[in-house]
Design a protein around this motif. Sequence first.
Motif, PDB file in Angstrom:
ATOM      1  N   GLN A  40       0.853  -1.176   0.000  1.00 12.39           N
ATOM      2  CA  GLN A  40       0.000   0.000   0.000  1.00 12.39           C
ATOM      3  C   GLN A  40       0.901   1.242   0.000  1.00 12.39           C
ATOM      4  O   GLN A  40       1.663   1.463   0.931  1.00 12.39           O
ATOM      5  N   ILE A  41       0.806   2.042  -1.068  1.00 10.62           N
ATOM      6  CA  ILE A  41       1.664   3.215  -1.232  1.00 10.62           C
ATOM      7  C   ILE A  41       0.842   4.472  -0.920  1.00 10.62           C
ATOM      8  O   ILE A  41      -0.174   4.721  -1.583  1.00 10.62           O
ATOM      9  N   PRO A  42       1.239   5.262   0.097  1.00 14.01           N
ATOM     10  CA  PRO A  42       0.485   6.481   0.398  1.00 14.01           C
ATOM     11  C   PRO A  42       0.312   7.351  -0.844  1.00 14.01           C
ATOM     12  O   PRO A  42       1.270   7.594  -1.590  1.00 14.01           O
ATOM     13  N   PHE A  43      -0.920   7.815  -1.051  1.00 15.68           N
ATOM     14  CA  PHE A  43      -1.237   8.597  -2.250  1.00 15.68           C
ATOM     15  C   PHE A  43      -2.207   9.707  -1.846  1.00 15.68           C
ATOM     16  O   PHE A  43      -3.412   9.608  -2.033  1.00 15.68           O
ATOM     17  N   ASP A  44      -1.649  10.751  -1.269  1.00 15.70           N
ATOM     18  CA  ASP A  44      -2.437  11.871  -0.764  1.00 15.70           C
ATOM     19  C   ASP A  44      -2.085  13.118  -1.553  1.00 15.70           C
ATOM     20  O   ASP A  44      -1.167  13.861  -1.201  1.00 15.70           O
ATOM     21  N   LEU A  45      -2.799  13.338  -2.645  1.00 14.86           N
ATOM     22  CA  LEU A  45      -2.524  14.489  -3.488  1.00 14.86           C
ATOM     23  C   LEU A  45      -3.019  15.793  -2.869  1.00 14.86           C
ATOM     24  O   LEU A  45      -2.409  16.851  -3.061  1.00 14.86           O
ATOM     25  N   VAL A  46      -4.120  15.705  -2.123  1.00 16.11           N
ATOM     26  CA  VAL A  46      -4.735  16.914  -1.586  1.00 16.11           C
ATOM     27  C   VAL A  46      -3.759  17.680  -0.702  1.00 16.11           C
ATOM     28  O   VAL A  46      -3.662  18.911  -0.777  1.00 16.11           O
ATOM     29  N   SER A  47      -3.005  16.966   0.125  1.00 14.36           N
ATOM     30  CA  SER A  47      -2.077  17.634   1.041  1.00 14.36           C
ATOM     31  C   SER A  47      -0.941  18.325   0.288  1.00 14.36           C
ATOM     32  O   SER A  47      -0.256  19.183   0.843  1.00 14.36           O
ATOM     33  N   GLN A  48      -0.757  17.937  -0.980  1.00 12.98           N
ATOM     34  CA  GLN A  48       0.296  18.539  -1.792  1.00 12.98           C
ATOM     35  C   GLN A  48      -0.252  19.525  -2.823  1.00 12.98           C
ATOM     36  O   GLN A  48       0.462  19.942  -3.734  1.00 12.98           O
ATOM     37  N   GLY A  49      -1.542  19.859  -2.686  1.00 12.55           N
ATOM     38  CA  GLY A  49      -2.128  20.864  -3.567  1.00 12.55           C
ATOM     39  C   GLY A  49      -2.465  20.381  -4.952  1.00 12.55           C
ATOM     40  O   GLY A  49      -2.533  21.189  -5.894  1.00 12.55           O
ATOM     41  N   MET A  50      -2.694  19.064  -5.092  1.00 10.00           N
ATOM     42  CA  MET A  50      -3.019  18.498  -6.395  1.00 10.00           C
ATOM     43  C   MET A  50      -4.327  17.724  -6.356  1.00 10.00           C
ATOM     44  O   MET A  50      -4.849  17.390  -5.291  1.00 10.00           O
TER      45      MET A  50
END
Length: 390
Positions: free
Chosen positions: A199-209
Amino acid sequence: MGPQRVREGFVELYGAEPEGVWAAPGRVNLIGEHTDYNDGFVMPFALPHVTVAALARRTDGLLRLHSADIDDGAGKPVELRVEELTPESGDGWTAYPAGVVWALRAAGHAVTGADVHLASTVPAGAGLSSSAALEVVVALALNDLFELGLRGWQLARLCQRAENIYVGAPTGIMDQTASACCEAGHALFLDTRDLSQRQIPFDLVSQGMRLLVVDTRVKHAHSDGEYGKRRAGCEKGAALLGVDALRDIPYDELDAALGRLGDEAEVRRLVRHIVTENHRVERVVSLLRAGDARAIGPVLTEGHISLRDDFRISCPELDLVVDTANASGALGARMTGGGFGGSAIVLAEEAGVPSLTKAIEDAFAAAGFTAPRVFEAVPSAGARRLSRAA
């Protein structure tokens, strides 16, 4: 339609409470297209769009199936006998849940019948795995009700067998595994040879995307001949190169492998896509683990070019999404799913989402295409039980 409405629909149809309500999601594949049936790498994540199922066990061998999406409740459920289920005997949407029952029974599991009521928010024919969500939700419910003790990856295998043999569609293992095993906030790095998962973390929102899904509304059917032709071509390439699967061709030996294929131009293209696509998955994993999600954008676009030119499964609508998005400031874009229609994904800066969406909608209007459906893809939870008997 929410879980409570599905439960109420079950009661209206069958005159009794279900034993529980379950959900299984559709998926978006971030990278790794058509690699799954080549023993390769894929990287999907689950969508918030789900198929919801209310079920109750039966002991009389009767399987009753009803979908709120096909029939608003005025019609009767489709009735089948579990002992009479045979490969390719199903027809239409019922072949998917019936195939799951057949696969479970063929594997030695004593499934003696069920009443089933379903509803889905996963767009059908959009390349977002609506069929896998349907299979997995039924498999998970039966696993729980009949206390079969199967794990997510085992249910995925059985669902793939149902789709391959009972339905007759030559799909790989990715869609079912994504629906069964994904976790919220993560993309699933899956090795389809041994089914090992990370499971690879994939949090775009926290990076402005944001990652947008653009449903072109061009419908496809995997059981049509083109999907099967690509799979057969890949198998031919592996045989000509003397390997078990194209996964076994190292990226740094690709040119030499292509040279050994001689005049097999079509096979060369297929082999090139699979080997480079596996490499792209590994690149995306490395970039995400390094916290550099923006850098995956060009890799997504590379994947689209490969699918368009080498695998030849794109279409004018998908190409228009990718070209328009990239010309309008997107970080990257590509088609996703089996191809010949369906959806594309667009990686974008949050501030650019409104202008990108408008540019894509305007381009479709100018081309005379049906207006696309655009929504944000949020990495969500995999299949789960929502409630027990009231």
